[in-house]
Design a protein around this motif. Structure first.
Motif, PDB file in Angstrom:
ATOM      1  N   ALA A   1      43.955  37.601  43.934  1.00  0.00           N
ATOM      2  CA  ALA A   1      44.279  39.020  44.132  1.00  0.00           C
ATOM      3  C   ALA A   1      43.708  39.775  42.947  1.00  0.00           C
TER       4      ALA A   1
ATOM      5  N   GLU B   1      50.712  40.883  41.702  1.00  0.00           N
ATOM      6  CA  GLU B   1      50.196  40.134  40.567  1.00  0.00           C
ATOM      7  C   GLU B   1      50.243  40.956  39.285  1.00  0.00           C
TER       8      GLU B   1
ATOM      9  N   ASN C   1      44.328  41.209  55.019  1.00  0.00           N
ATOM     10  CA  ASN C   1      45.121  42.348  54.545  1.00  0.00           C
ATOM     11  C   ASN C   1      46.124  42.772  55.615  1.00  0.00           C
TER      12      ASN C   1
ATOM     13  N   ASN D   1      49.360  40.244  46.337  1.00  0.00           N
ATOM     14  CA  ASN D   1      48.645  39.040  46.713  1.00  0.00           C
ATOM     15  C   ASN D   1      48.812  38.799  48.212  1.00  0.00           C
TER      16      ASN D   1
ATOM     17  N   GLN E   1      50.889  40.966  50.976  1.00  0.00           N
ATOM     18  CA  GLN E   1      50.308  41.580  52.167  1.00  0.00           C
ATOM     19  C   GLN E   1      51.056  41.154  53.431  1.00  0.00           C
TER      20      GLN E   1
ATOM     21  N   HIS F   1      48.039  44.218  41.808  1.00  0.00           N
ATOM     22  CA  HIS F   1      47.938  44.457  43.254  1.00  0.00           C
ATOM     23  C   HIS F   1      48.671  43.366  44.031  1.00  0.00           C
TER      24      HIS F   1
ATOM     25  N   THR G   1      42.176  38.774  48.102  1.00  0.00           N
ATOM     26  CA  THR G   1      43.206  37.906  48.676  1.00  0.00           C
ATOM     27  C   THR G   1      42.659  37.024  49.789  1.00  0.00           C
TER      28      THR G   1
ATOM     29  N   SER H   1      43.165  45.287  50.018  1.00  0.00           N
ATOM     30  CA  SER H   1      43.612  43.999  49.474  1.00  0.00           C
ATOM     31  C   SER H   1      42.489  43.159  48.882  1.00  0.00           C
TER      32      SER H   1
END
Length: 285
Positions: free
Chosen positions: A263, A255, A63, A269, A273, A267, A47, A44
């Motif tokens: 983020a 995102e 994460n 955000n 998560q 992937h 974030t 992650s």
């Protein structure tokens, strides 16, 4: 002390991360050693605060492995995940832009009671492919035209080629952590149903459908491999529908090309998560 999801717990890390503290008396952990394996959808990037070594793995302190460990009150968490990892990096080292991550499998032992595995997306090449599909003309779909023609589907072939790699990884995990419950973590839905949201997301409608179908096929493969190895499967795609890249900033869990919250592009955000953590914790419980 790491506090996540409102629950405090002691964390004793392997060589992947080197920090420890005593458990909170108010919310003492139960027992169990949890090892998280995976790629950037697990680590992650961006974030939260960067934690762990090597820095090039881009693990964030919020994460889903940390949130799951908090929810399940695990006594020990080892987060071996690393941005950019492929199935080869589960059994072999990974050179990052800032340090080498040891083989993720090295974190497992006979005392491990829970393993989560989120891997395979980089073997197929979904992130790089998404960039290749961008177009200024909504009427064209360059990826499908290039990859699904002449009776051959390149993405389907990549998924097929990744299947035995997932099979081997799960076999290796079972050999190294024979007492562990294993949860294979699927990938959340990044693309919406329908034709997309061009020009906000500059993908032609046929490419949106093509990539969405490939992602579903990939998740189906992961679920089948989990079942074949008597592991659990965490379906993160179903609850993430409507929270895709085309959703409003406050609603999306994944995102788009230009992130609207901290983020990495394309992937999950922090909200994503948290949502993934809920599904994973339920599968592990």
């Amino acid at each position: 002390m790491l506090v996540a999801g409102g629950i405090g717990f002691g964390v004793y890390h392997s060589k992947h991360e080197s920090s420890s503290s005593a458990p909170s008396a108010a919310a003492a952990p139960t027992s169990g050693r949890y090892v998280a394996l995976g790629d950037s959808y697990t680590s992650s990037p961006r974030t939260g605060a960067l934690v762990g070594a090597p820095p090039g793995c881009d693990r964030s302190d919020n994460n889903y492995p940390r949130l799951v460990a908090a929810q399940l009150r695990m006594a020990e968490l080892v987060d071996a995940s690393c941005s950019g990892a492929t199935t080869a990096n589960i059994t072999g080292p990974q050179q990052t832009a800032n340090g080498v991550n040891p083989p993720q499998l090295d974190s497992l032992d006979t005392n491990t009671t829970l393993v989560t595995l989120g891997i395979g997306g980089n073997d197929v090449g979904f992130i790089g492919l998404a960039h290749d599909c961008l177009t200024t003309d909504p009427a064209v779909s360059p990826c499908k035209a290039r990859m699904a023609s002449g009776g051959r589907d390149e993405l389907a072939a990549r998924i097929t080629a990744t299947t035995p790699k997932i099979d081997r990884v799960l076999t290796d995990i079972q050999a190294h952590a024979p007492n562990a419950r294993i949860v294979v973590v699927g990938y959340p839905a990044a693309l919406p149903d329908g034709g997309g949201c061009w020009p906000f997301l500059p993908l032609g409608s046929a490419d949106v459908a093509y990539l969405r179908a490939a992602a579903a096929k990939f998740n189906d493969m992961l679920a089948a491999q989990a079942k074949a190895h008597s592991a659990q499967y965490a379906d993160t795609a179903t609850p993430s529908k409507g929270h895709d890249m085309c959703a409003k900033a406050a609603t999306k869990w994944v995102e788009d090309l230009v992130p609207s919250s901290p983020a990495l592009s394309l992937h999950p955000n922090a909200n994503g998560q948290r949502a993934m953590a809920g599904v994973v914790a339920a599968a592990a419980g």
